[in-house]
Design a protein around this motif. Structure first.
Motif, PDB file in Angstrom:
ATOM      1  N   ARG A   1       0.804  -1.225   0.000  1.00 48.83           N
ATOM      2  CA  ARG A   1       0.000   0.000   0.000  1.00 48.83           C
ATOM      3  C   ARG A   1       0.837   1.274   0.000  1.00 48.83           C
ATOM      4  NH1 ARG A   1      -1.566   1.283   5.857  1.00 48.83           N
ATOM      5  NH2 ARG A   1      -0.733  -0.440   7.067  1.00 48.83           N
ATOM      6  N   GLN A   2       2.139   1.144  -0.014  1.00 44.88           N
ATOM      7  CA  GLN A   2       2.975   2.341  -0.005  1.00 44.88           C
ATOM      8  C   GLN A   2       2.883   3.137  -1.305  1.00 44.88           C
ATOM      9  OE1 GLN A   2       6.800   1.993   1.820  1.00 44.88           O
ATOM     10  NE2 GLN A   2       5.990   0.590   3.349  1.00 44.88           N
ATOM     11  N   ARG A   3       2.381   2.492  -2.344  1.00 46.22           N
ATOM     12  CA  ARG A   3       2.201   3.204  -3.623  1.00 46.22           C
ATOM     13  C   ARG A   3       1.294   4.422  -3.463  1.00 46.22           C
ATOM     14  NH1 ARG A   3      -1.221  -1.207  -3.821  1.00 46.22           N
ATOM     15  NH2 ARG A   3      -3.336  -0.800  -4.571  1.00 46.22           N
TER      16      ARG A   3
ATOM     17  N   ARG B   1      -0.369  12.806  -1.579  1.00 44.49           N
ATOM     18  CA  ARG B   1      -0.436  11.469  -0.992  1.00 44.49           C
ATOM     19  C   ARG B   1      -1.913  11.110  -0.750  1.00 44.49           C
ATOM     20  NH1 ARG B   1       4.932  10.700   0.315  1.00 44.49           N
ATOM     21  NH2 ARG B   1       6.034  12.452   1.238  1.00 44.49           N
ATOM     22  N   ASP B   2      -2.256   9.863  -1.011  1.00 41.57           N
ATOM     23  CA  ASP B   2      -3.638   9.410  -0.833  1.00 41.57           C
ATOM     24  C   ASP B   2      -3.743   8.634   0.486  1.00 41.57           C
ATOM     25  OD1 ASP B   2      -6.200   8.428  -0.930  1.00 41.57           O
ATOM     26  OD2 ASP B   2      -6.065   7.751  -3.020  1.00 41.57           O
TER      27      ASP B   2
ATOM     28  N   THR C   1       9.573   6.809   1.958  1.00 38.33           N
ATOM     29  CA  THR C   1       8.248   7.432   1.895  1.00 38.33           C
ATOM     30  C   THR C   1       7.540   7.317   3.234  1.00 38.33           C
ATOM     31  OG1 THR C   1       8.097   6.878  -0.441  1.00 38.33           O
ATOM     32  CG2 THR C   1       6.040   7.391   0.688  1.00 38.33           C
ATOM     33  N   LEU C   2       7.575   6.124   3.822  1.00 34.43           N
ATOM     34  CA  LEU C   2       6.916   5.921   5.110  1.00 34.43           C
ATOM     35  C   LEU C   2       7.641   6.683   6.217  1.00 34.43           C
ATOM     36  CD1 LEU C   2       4.445   4.548   6.220  1.00 34.43           C
ATOM     37  CD2 LEU C   2       5.844   2.547   6.740  1.00 34.43           C
ATOM     38  N   GLU C   3       8.977   6.726   6.161  1.00 30.19           N
ATOM     39  CA  GLU C   3       9.737   7.494   7.158  1.00 30.19           C
ATOM     40  C   GLU C   3       9.324   8.963   7.133  1.00 30.19           C
ATOM     41  OE1 GLU C   3      14.031   7.204   7.212  1.00 30.19           O
ATOM     42  OE2 GLU C   3      13.896   5.023   7.127  1.00 30.19           O
TER      43      GLU C   3
ATOM     44  N   GLU D   1       5.299  14.348   8.475  1.00 26.47           N
ATOM     45  CA  GLU D   1       3.876  14.616   8.260  1.00 26.47           C
ATOM     46  C   GLU D   1       3.002  14.144   9.407  1.00 26.47           C
ATOM     47  OE1 GLU D   1       2.520  13.473   4.348  1.00 26.47           O
ATOM     48  OE2 GLU D   1       4.548  13.734   3.559  1.00 26.47           O
ATOM     49  N   GLY D   2       3.573  13.360  10.319  1.00 27.72           N
ATOM     50  CA  GLY D   2       2.815  12.880  11.481  1.00 27.72           C
ATOM     51  C   GLY D   2       1.539  12.158  11.091  1.00 27.72           C
ATOM     52  N   ARG D   3       1.655  11.216  10.152  1.00 28.61           N
ATOM     53  CA  ARG D   3       0.465  10.543   9.647  1.00 28.61           C
ATOM     54  C   ARG D   3       0.375   9.094  10.056  1.00 28.61           C
ATOM     55  NH1 ARG D   3      -3.571  13.080   6.473  1.00 28.61           N
ATOM     56  NH2 ARG D   3      -2.695  15.008   5.702  1.00 28.61           N
ATOM     57  N   THR D   4       1.475   8.461  10.380  1.00 32.49           N
ATOM     58  CA  THR D   4       1.439   7.050  10.753  1.00 32.49           C
ATOM     59  C   THR D   4       2.569   6.714  11.686  1.00 32.49           C
ATOM     60  OG1 THR D   4       1.326   4.786   9.914  1.00 32.49           O
ATOM     61  CG2 THR D   4       2.765   6.283   8.759  1.00 32.49           C
TER      62      THR D   4
END
Length: 163
Positions: free
Chosen positions: A24-26, A33-34, A152-154, A160-163
């Protein structure tokens, strides 16, 4: 029974510790970002065998706690995923939907709060910055290094404080 009489806590992150987010990182690689699609795909995350084994092993001596940067709106899917993997029941701490602080701040705040009344035996997390800050604060840490790092996740976790 007082809190101090209870078993110690083993605290586990979810994404890239127990759940493989690669598929799902795509959704984070596009602009904008979605995030809705990223989190909507979480129920399809394959389990990570190394992380699952560590949870099951830890549950023999510890009470399990799940500490994730996922927003609160993902609670139902997250609980269903944990159950589907046969993981032990445990408290699940999630980010408020409007909380955009870096993961290392939100997670360390919760760890410190838990440590006021309970022994924390271990934190298991893939985020290098979360691990560094937790070690610096005196926690025992196992870095979940069984998935390939994602820049991207980092960025999502730290900036971005999203996950």
């Amino acid at each position: 029974m007082t809190d101090s009489d209870k078993r110690p806590l083993a605290v586990f992150d979810l994404d890239n510790t127990l759940a493989d987010t690669a598929h799902r990182q795509r959704f984070l690689e596009r602009r904008p970002r979605d995030w809705d699609a990223f989190f909507a795909a979480a129920p399809e995350d394959p389990p990570l065998p190394e992380g699952i084994a560590l949870v099951l092993e830890s549950a023999e001596e510890c009470e399990i706690v799940y500490l994730t940067g996922r927003p609160e709106r993902c609670r139902r899917d997250t609980l269903a995923w944990l159950t589907a993997q046969g993981l032990p029941a445990g408290s699940v701490y999630m980010r408020r939907n409007d909380d955009r602080r870096p993961a290392r701040r939100t997670k360390l705040d919760i760890l410190k709060r838990l440590a006021r009344t309970r022994e924390i035996r271990v934190l298991v997390d893939d985020d290098e910055l979360v691990c560094e800050d937790a070690r610096r604060a005196g926690f025992t840490v196992v870095r979940a290094d069984w998935t390939a790092p994602s820049e991207t996740l980092e960025a999502a976790q730290e900036r971005e404080g999203r996950t």
